[in-house]
Design an enzyme around this catalytic site. Structure first.
Site, PDB file in Angstrom:
ATOM      1  N   ARG A  79       0.862  -1.117   0.028  1.00  0.00           N
ATOM      2  CA  ARG A  79      -0.039   0.115   0.101  1.00  0.00           C
ATOM      3  C   ARG A  79       0.817   1.248   0.064  1.00  0.00           C
ATOM      4  O   ARG A  79       1.982   1.137   0.550  1.00  0.00           O
ATOM      5  CB  ARG A  79      -0.738  -0.096   1.305  1.00  0.00           C
ATOM      6  CG  ARG A  79      -1.949  -1.118   1.450  1.00  0.00           C
ATOM      7  CD  ARG A  79      -2.556  -1.059   2.686  1.00  0.00           C
ATOM      8  NE  ARG A  79      -2.840  -2.204   3.147  1.00  0.00           N
ATOM      9  CZ  ARG A  79      -4.352  -2.747   3.001  1.00  0.00           C
ATOM     10  NH1 ARG A  79      -5.158  -1.660   2.597  1.00  0.00           N
ATOM     11  NH2 ARG A  79      -4.527  -3.685   3.363  1.00  0.00           N
ATOM     12  N   HIS A 427     -21.520  43.803 -10.945  1.00  0.00           N
ATOM     13  CA  HIS A 427     -22.494  44.354  -9.979  1.00  0.00           C
ATOM     14  C   HIS A 427     -23.349  42.952  -9.414  1.00  0.00           C
ATOM     15  O   HIS A 427     -23.538  42.681  -8.288  1.00  0.00           O
ATOM     16  CB  HIS A 427     -23.407  45.022 -11.016  1.00  0.00           C
ATOM     17  CG  HIS A 427     -24.795  45.544 -10.043  1.00  0.00           C
ATOM     18  ND1 HIS A 427     -26.022  44.819 -10.250  1.00  0.00           N
ATOM     19  CD2 HIS A 427     -24.961  46.613  -9.525  1.00  0.00           C
ATOM     20  CE1 HIS A 427     -26.891  45.488  -9.624  1.00  0.00           C
ATOM     21  NE2 HIS A 427     -26.500  46.621  -9.110  1.00  0.00           N
ATOM     22  N   GLU A 717      -8.127  53.577  -3.931  1.00  0.00           N
ATOM     23  CA  GLU A 717      -8.537  52.642  -4.768  1.00  0.00           C
ATOM     24  C   GLU A 717      -8.063  53.151  -6.377  1.00  0.00           C
ATOM     25  O   GLU A 717      -8.446  52.466  -7.286  1.00  0.00           O
ATOM     26  CB  GLU A 717     -10.069  52.405  -4.841  1.00  0.00           C
ATOM     27  CG  GLU A 717     -11.131  53.458  -4.724  1.00  0.00           C
ATOM     28  CD  GLU A 717     -12.414  52.996  -4.687  1.00  0.00           C
ATOM     29  OE1 GLU A 717     -12.724  51.805  -4.819  1.00  0.00           O
ATOM     30  OE2 GLU A 717     -13.307  53.952  -4.415  1.00  0.00           O
ATOM     31  N   CYS A 803     -10.975  46.665   1.884  1.00  0.00           N
ATOM     32  CA  CYS A 803     -12.454  46.409   1.707  1.00  0.00           C
ATOM     33  C   CYS A 803     -12.871  46.006   0.510  1.00  0.00           C
ATOM     34  O   CYS A 803     -14.082  45.721   0.181  1.00  0.00           O
ATOM     35  CB  CYS A 803     -13.273  47.672   2.088  1.00  0.00           C
ATOM     36  SG  CYS A 803     -13.198  49.036   1.087  1.00  0.00           S
TER      37      CYS A 803
HETATM   38  C1  PEP Z   1     -13.442  48.406  -4.364  1.00  0.00           C
HETATM   39  O1  PEP Z   1     -13.215  49.006  -5.244  1.00  0.00           O
HETATM   40  O2  PEP Z   1     -12.545  47.717  -4.040  1.00  0.00           O
HETATM   41  C2  PEP Z   1     -14.628  48.502  -3.522  1.00  0.00           C
HETATM   42  C3  PEP Z   1     -14.895  48.018  -2.353  1.00  0.00           C
HETATM   43  O3  PEP Z   1     -15.608  49.497  -3.986  1.00  0.00           O
HETATM   44  P1  PEP Z   1     -16.566  48.961  -5.179  1.00  0.00           P
HETATM   45  O4  PEP Z   1     -16.504  47.625  -5.285  1.00  0.00           O
HETATM   46  O5  PEP Z   1     -17.890  49.470  -4.639  1.00  0.00           O
HETATM   47  O6  PEP Z   1     -16.347  50.003  -6.352  1.00  0.00           O
HETATM   48 MG    MG Z   2     -14.235  50.907  -5.771  1.00  0.00          MG
END
Ligand code: PEP
Ligand code: MG
Length: 849
Positions: A79, A427, A717, A803
């Site tokens: 094995r 989205h 960003e 974020c």
């Molecule tokens: C991002 O751009 O990372 C963000 C958190 O904002 P959104 O996705 O709303 O543009």
């Molecule tokens: Mg953004």
């Protein structure tokens, strides 16, 4: 005195022998532990990774000496024993040593059928796995007769032009060489690498004395486990194929003795209580001493029990959590170990319904897995149809080219969302993850005809509105019909484990939450606050959307003020509710950041509604919409640009936040809101917005005669914001990196369109991963580091966070921790995954210190 060192390239496994997971593999080590626990393990010899490596190169150990340790007429199994049992290995080979002479002996001692069965199985598996002959030639349908055996031997001879090898040394040599080479092959390497094994992972092999489980007394072979592999709760589960003299142990089903009490047949507990009791004791011993729920493989020969092997019970994610928590509660392992035993990536399976892998229907479409979980329902092609389906109580899957704010209500009504376009930050994906809805995006292989209400795939499959499909947001597949589902497993054990993970975390986890429902989910998962409230998502309800549209649409200051006047109480109520739900935990509100096109009506009916609301001719409205349309809305009038050019919008939002702060602070701890400015690229933008917000704060304090604090921060960003973070930080209490837009702008890749070619890019190795999914630590990560460093230089106490959608990914969390970030923020349903990943990082670091 026993010799403990490896002789001639093999080591007999005894209580004391130099065997370890790193040199001989997990199975060899486990067998040694069973021997130390005084379980009756048949004699076993281990070959180390190095020896197996040499075997692959053609250098065999002294096999005659090896077989001699098994006595005069060896009959053995081989094995695999990889370092981590999950990395797999070549299949086991049994009955090595069977030949004509041994067959004759066995016919006399154990009967014709048993002897035929043992020899035939060996010939078949040797022919297929070692000599690599066509398996079809060995599917001999003549039971276990001597004829069947002879046919197999003849087939072997015809194909190889050699007699079936009779010498056990030769047989064993061929088996070992074949197994060693299979492990080195590309297929096996890729398979184990997918499970986390290093490219050069070693393979050990164990050679074990066969115990036939055939004899005049109680005999047979079986497996047993003491937990339910699906739920992890206590359950005796197993199978024992009993054998009596003259009957075929391998085929016998009638009279089989089942270990499961609720199964067919007689329970082993009743039939052989002592044997059963011993197995139970072995199970308990494994649990306590090997600190794991093990499946025991055993043989019984004339009433005496032999333990051939014990492997970790294969389990679902839910069972994994239950078992780890139970072991910790019983003091077998500690809490940290329980936390470390659960892979963060396995949690989504517990948080959402999943398609039952048994009887899974065929997939007709593959897209990008954008939001985990699975749901079945009727296809609908519009939000209105989704709402109607919900009203009728019919589950539905909303199918769209892509989604816009017009579809939000439909998404709330639907049980899943499938889009032709988009990537993991489009989205549809962002909204679906926020509300915990299964979602597949970028399924470019479907052709939608909205007029005919049909969906067609490139294979010519046509599905109509009302047809039932299953959407699997975990795998990215759409399946025909309604699949069976496994329900989520958020039981007590799950909550307990998350509590322990929380204790170990050293980076905070907040949630991206826009609505009271999101915030409640975040609270339930014990998020440390809201890291991103996208205020534009608060305007998707029908009544608000039209006021919002009027506000954006008008170019008359008085009309805009009137629209904002109507929006103010709505926003104030939204924020008050969020603050109340979060109970003093931080709430970071991002000022409006809609790409304008998301709010402009695109359909004729929407244009007409707007014309009615504004009391204007349709042609005026159409013209204005055209004049507001942008070639590239994601890089157009978004974020702070809207705040600079139409400052009254941010004024209204700031006022709503401050008034809600005063309201929510009544009778409780003071709320300190965080206000975040999106899409900044220059210090001046921050200065302009800050001076207006400060003015609104002063006005509200004055008007209401109340004091409050707030923190103003900037969302980093754009690449320029990261590079100029030292400037920007002068006016910001915090910097939150929005890695969705930052990835989009660093790569010059559209978030919404990248899905079309991302699959090809990853397949061809241009990108190792979709950078919208897994943070690109080299490029985007470099900007994060620069931004963090420069921000901290200018303002050492600045709070840093991430974020973007990456915030919930274990890999990104590792990056953020290493860069000294204070928190990450992710969609509410990702909070448990992020929490567990963060705990793993902290605990592993402590272990390695
Ligand atoms: C991002 O751009 O990372 C963000 C958190 O904002 P959104 O996705 O709303 O543009
Ligand atoms: Mg953004």
């Amino acid at each position: 005195m026993q010799k403990l060192v490896e002789i001639s390239g093999f080591t007999r496994i005894r209580r004391i022998a130099p065997i370890s997971d790193d040199t001989h593999g997990g199975r060899a080590k486990c067998l040694q532990r069973l021997i130390r626990l005084e379980m009756p393990v048949p004699q076993t010899v281990a070959l180390s990774f190095d020896v197996v490596h040499s075997i692959a190169a053609g250098d065999l150990p002294d096999l005659a000496a090896l077989l001699k340790t098994f006595g005069g007429h060896p009959l053995v199994s081989v094995r695999p024993s990889s370092q981590d049992p999950d990395w797999g290995g070549p299949g086991a080979m049994l009955n090595i040593g069977m030949n004509d002479a041994r067959h004759t002996e066995l016919v006399a001692s154990h009967g014709e059928e048993a002897a035929n069965a043992l020899y035939l199985r060996f010939v078949q598996s040797f022919a297929i796995n070692v000599a690599r002959l066509d398996p079809e030639m060995f599917e001999i349908d003549r039971g276990l007769s001597r004829d069947a055996l002879q046919s197999a031997l003849d087939a072997y001879e015809t194909e190889t032009e050699e007699y079936f090898p009779q010498d056990p040394v030769k047989q064993l040599g061929e088996v070992l060489r074949s197994m060693a080479r299979t492990w080195g092959g590309t297929t096996a390497r890729l398979l184990r690498q997918a499970k986390g094994a290093p490219a050069d992972a070693g393979l050990g092999l164990v050679v074990q004395q066969m115990v036939l489980g055939v004899g005049p007394g109680e005999s047979g072979a079986g497996v047993v486990q003491f937990v339910d592999p699906v739920t992890g709760t206590d359950k005796i589960n197993g199978r024992f194929l009993g054998q009596s003299q003259g009957r075929d142990a391998l085929r016998a089903t009638t009279g089989a003795i089942y270990l499961t009490r609720d199964n067919r047949g007689t329970s082993l507990e009743v039939k052989c209580p002592e044997l059963f009791q011993t197995l139970r004791e072995f199970g308990d011993l494994c649990r306590v001493k090997l600190r794991e729920e093990m499946q025991i493989e055993f043989t019984v020969e004339n009433g005496s029990l032999h333990v051939l092997d014990a492997v970790r019970v294969n389990r679902s994610s839910r069972a994994g959590v239950h078992i780890a928590v139970a072991l910790a509660n019983d003091g077998v392992i500690n809490r940290n170990e329980a936390v470390l035993r659960i892979e963060p990536h396995s949690l989504p399976e517990l948080l959402h319904p999943q398609v039952d892998p048994i009887d899974k229907p065929a997939a007709f479409l593959q897209g990008i897995a954008a939001s985990p979980g699975a749901a079945a329902g009727k296809i609908v092609f519009s939000s209105t149809a989704a709402q109607a389906a919900e009203a009728r109580g019919e589950p539905c899957i909303l199918v769209r080219r892509e989604t816009t704010p017009d579809d939000i209500r439909g998404m709330h009504s639907a049980n899943g969302v499938l889009t032709e376009r988009g990537g993991v930050t489009s989205h549809a994906a962002v909204i679906a993850r926020g509300i915990g809805l299964p979602c597949v995006v970028g399924a470019g292989d479907m052709h939608l005809k909205f007029k005919d209400k049909t969906l067609m795939t490139s294979d010519g499959l046509v599905l109509r509105e009302g047809d039932i499909i299953t959407l699997d947001g975990t795998s990215g597949e759409a399946l025909v019909g309604a699949a069976n589902m496994l329900e989520p497993g958020l039981g007590e054990a799950f909550q307990t484990l998350l509590g322990w993970a929380n204790d170990a975390c050293d980076i905070k986890i907040r949630a991206n939450a826009d609505t009271p429902a999101d915030a409640q989910v975040a609270r339930n998962f014990n998020a440390h606050g809201i890291g991103l409230c996208r205020t534009e998502h608060m305007f998707f309800e029908e009544d608000r959307l039209s006021v919002m549209r009027e506000m954006i649409f008008t170019d008359d200051a008085a009309d805009r003020a009137a629209a904002l006047e109507r929006l103010l109480p709505m926003q104030r109520a939204d924020f008050t509710e969020l603050f109340k739900i979060m109970h003093g935990l931080p709430v970071c509100i991002r000022l409006l950041d809609p790409p304008l096109h998301e709010f402009l009506p695109s359909r004729r009916s929407g244009l007409r509604d707007l014309a009615e609301a504004m009391n204007l001719p349709l042609s005026d409205v159409t013209r204005r919409v055209e004049s507001l349309s942008e070639f590239n809305p994601m890089l157009g009038m978004r974020g702070v640009r809207l705040g600079i050019t139409v400052p009254e919008i941010y004024d209204m939002q700031a006022r709503a936040i401050f008034e809600a702060t005063i309201e929510a602070s009544k009778g409780g701890a003071p709320v300190v809101p965080e206000i975040m400015i999106p899409l900044v690229s220059a210090k001046k933008e921050v200065e302009l917005v800050k001076s207006r917000i400060d003015a609104v704060a002063a006005a509200v304090r004055n008007e209401m005669g109340a004091e409050f604090d707030y923190r103003l921060g900037v969302m980093v960003e754009t690449p320029r914001a990261a590079l100029r973070a030292h400037d920007i930080a002068q006016h910001a209490a915090f910097l939150s990196f929005g890695t969705n837009d930052l990835t989009q702008m660093t790569y010059g890749l559209s978030r919404d369109d990248a899905g079309r070619f991302m699959g090809d890019y990853v397949k061809k190795g241009v990108f190792a991963e979709d950078p919208f999914h897994i943070l690109d630590t080299e490029g985007v990560g470099e900007l994060l580091k620069i931004g963090a460093e420069r921000g901290r230089e200018a303002r050492p106490e600045i709070v840093l966070s991430m974020c973007g959608e990456h915030g919930g990914n274990p890999e990104s969390i590792a990056f953020c921790r290493a860069a000294g970030f204070d928190y990450v923020s992710c969609s509410p349903y990702r909070v448990p995954v992020a929490r567990l990943a963060a705990a793993h990082l902290a605990l592993k670091l402590n272990v390695s210190r």
